[in-house]
Every structure is written in C-alpha cells, then in structure tokens.
Design a protein around this motif. Structure first.
Motif, short mmCIF file in Angstrom:
data_model
loop_
_atom_site.label_atom_id
_atom_site.label_comp_id
_atom_site.label_asym_id
_atom_site.label_seq_id
_atom_site.Cartn_x
_atom_site.Cartn_y
_atom_site.Cartn_z
N GLU A 31 8.87 54.53 8.39
CA GLU A 31 9.60 55.47 7.54
C GLU A 31 9.30 56.91 7.93
OE1 GLU A 31 9.68 57.06 2.93
OE2 GLU A 31 8.23 55.56 3.53
N LEU A 32 10.34 57.64 8.30
CA LEU A 32 10.20 59.07 8.52
C LEU A 32 10.68 59.78 7.27
CD1 LEU A 32 11.39 59.76 12.18
CD2 LEU A 32 9.09 59.95 11.26
N TYR A 33 9.91 60.74 6.80
CA TYR A 33 10.29 61.48 5.62
C TYR A 33 11.54 62.30 5.89
CZ TYR A 33 5.73 60.25 3.68
OH TYR A 33 4.64 59.58 3.20
N GLN A 34 12.43 62.37 4.91
CA GLN A 34 13.72 63.04 5.07
C GLN A 34 13.73 64.45 4.48
OE1 GLN A 34 16.21 61.63 6.92
NE2 GLN A 34 14.60 60.13 7.31
N SER A 35 12.69 64.81 3.74
CA SER A 35 12.68 66.12 3.08
C SER A 35 12.71 67.26 4.10
CB SER A 35 11.44 66.27 2.21
OG SER A 35 11.46 65.36 1.16
N GLU A 36 13.26 68.36 3.62
CA GLU A 36 13.38 69.54 4.47
C GLU A 36 13.24 70.78 3.59
OE1 GLU A 36 17.29 71.34 6.40
OE2 GLU A 36 16.57 69.61 7.54
N LEU A 37 12.44 71.74 4.06
CA LEU A 37 12.40 73.03 3.40
C LEU A 37 13.58 73.82 3.96
CD1 LEU A 37 8.58 73.84 3.53
CD2 LEU A 37 9.87 72.64 1.77
N PRO A 38 14.44 74.34 3.11
CA PRO A 38 15.69 74.94 3.60
C PRO A 38 15.48 76.21 4.42
CG PRO A 38 15.42 75.34 1.26
CD PRO A 38 14.30 74.43 1.67
N ALA A 39 16.44 76.45 5.28
CA ALA A 39 16.44 77.68 6.07
C ALA A 39 16.78 78.85 5.16
CB ALA A 39 17.47 77.58 7.19
N ALA A 84 17.90 83.28 5.52
CA ALA A 84 18.66 84.14 6.42
C ALA A 84 17.87 84.44 7.70
CB ALA A 84 19.03 85.45 5.72
N PHE A 85 16.54 84.43 7.61
CA PHE A 85 15.71 84.78 8.77
C PHE A 85 14.96 83.57 9.34
CE2 PHE A 85 11.96 86.51 10.90
CZ PHE A 85 12.52 87.53 11.66
N TYR A 86 14.46 82.70 8.46
CA TYR A 86 13.60 81.61 8.89
C TYR A 86 14.35 80.30 9.02
CZ TYR A 86 9.92 84.88 7.67
OH TYR A 86 9.11 85.99 7.60
N PRO A 87 13.96 79.45 9.98
CA PRO A 87 14.62 78.15 10.15
C PRO A 87 14.16 77.13 9.10
CG PRO A 87 12.79 78.33 11.68
CD PRO A 87 12.90 79.66 10.98
N ALA A 88 14.92 76.07 8.96
CA ALA A 88 14.53 74.96 8.09
C ALA A 88 13.31 74.27 8.69
CB ALA A 88 15.68 73.97 7.96
N LEU A 89 12.52 73.67 7.83
CA LEU A 89 11.35 72.92 8.29
C LEU A 89 11.50 71.47 7.85
CD1 LEU A 89 8.55 75.48 7.40
CD2 LEU A 89 9.52 75.02 9.65
N LYS A 90 11.55 70.56 8.80
CA LYS A 90 11.73 69.14 8.51
C LYS A 90 10.38 68.45 8.43
CE LYS A 90 16.17 68.95 10.80
NZ LYS A 90 16.99 68.33 11.82
N LEU A 91 10.18 67.67 7.38
CA LEU A 91 8.93 66.93 7.25
C LEU A 91 8.76 65.89 8.35
CD1 LEU A 91 8.31 68.41 4.68
CD2 LEU A 91 7.72 66.22 3.67
N SER A 92 9.85 65.37 8.85
CA SER A 92 9.75 64.41 9.94
C SER A 92 9.13 65.05 11.18
CB SER A 92 11.13 63.83 10.28
OG SER A 92 12.02 64.86 10.68
N GLU A 93 9.40 66.32 11.40
CA GLU A 93 8.78 67.04 12.52
C GLU A 93 7.29 67.22 12.27
OE1 GLU A 93 9.47 71.05 15.22
OE2 GLU A 93 10.77 70.69 13.49
#
Length: 150
Positions: A10-18, A20-29
């Motif tokens: 199981e890879l986690y699907q959650s993501e901290l949203p992007a 205007a300046f910073y990219p999204a952060l994926k928990l799977s990464e």
C-alpha cells in the motif's frame, strides 16, 4: 520484527497541496525516500509533514517575495528548473522524518527501543543536518563552524 513501509504493497495517497509558489508533496514520495516502520500511520505522517512544511515556509518566506515561482528561483540559483524543488522537498521530508523518529523515541520505552535509541538519535542528527543543508542552499547562506585564530 516490524516491516518497512517500502516493503508494503500500500502506497499512501495523501498529498499536501501545492501553493502559488511551492509544489505539492506526495506521501508516496516520502515513503519511497524514507523507510519507516509500518506502524507509522498515514494520518501521523500527514500531520507531521504539514507542521514541518509550515516551519520550512516561514524560513523561506523571503524567497516568495523575491521570486515569482520555485522554477524562477531554481533558474536564478542553479541554472535549471528543478533543483530548488528537490531541495525544498528534502528540507520538508527530512524535517518530517526527524519529527517522526523523535516522537517514537519519546514514546517507546521498550527494551528494544533502548537498544536502538543511539542509532535512531544518530539518524535524527543526520536528517536535521540534511534539512539545514537544503535550507542553506535555498537561502544562499553558509552554515557550520567557523574558527578564529587568536
């Protein structure tokens, strides 16, 4: 013995949203880069990553006023479009990882934990060093010790 997240199916699907300046952060990464015990919940990682991302954003606040985007920052500092994003992710993920290990150290009083405490503390020190290095590179500051000959 606990298995590592990297070995889970199981890879986690959650993501901290992007923003205007910073990219999204994926928990799977995060899972791919940092190998944590399988009992670390997705909610705990999201919570800690959110808090640590706030810390990083406050430290980098001056950059958002000076540069239009993370890509523009990266071009100005590193002559490519992605290095700044990698350093940003390194900072947030290392800070998150150190917080998760710190929580484990603070709450686990088993004999096994005592045997591993020194190794975990060394890992936290390494993560915090990587975090500070990423921030220093983004802010173009130098860190470390200086010696003065008297």
């Amino acid at each position: 013995m606990a298995q590592l997240i990297s070995n889970k199916s199981e890879l986690y699907q959650s993501e901290l949203p992007a923003s205007a300046f910073y990219p999204a952060l994926k928990l799977s990464e995060f899972q791919t880069l940092f190998h944590f015990l399988e009992d670390e919940t997705e909610a705990a990682i999201v919570h800690n990553a959110t808090i640590e991302r706030i810390t990083v954003h406050r430290q980098l606040q001056g950059l958002t006023a000076k540069y239009e985007s993370m890509e523009v920052l990266s071009m100005a500092l590193f002559a490519d479009e992605s290095t700044a994003e990698y350093l940003y992710k390194q900072a947030v993920f290392c800070k998150t990882a150190s917080a998760l290990i710190g929580n484990r150290l603070a709450t686990d009083a088993t004999k096994e934990a005592a045997d591993r405490q020194e190794a975990l503390e060394s890992r936290v020190d390494n993560l915090l060093s990587n975090y500070r290095n990423a921030i220093d590179q983004l802010l173009l500051t130098s860190s470390g010790y200086t010696f003065e000959v008297i």
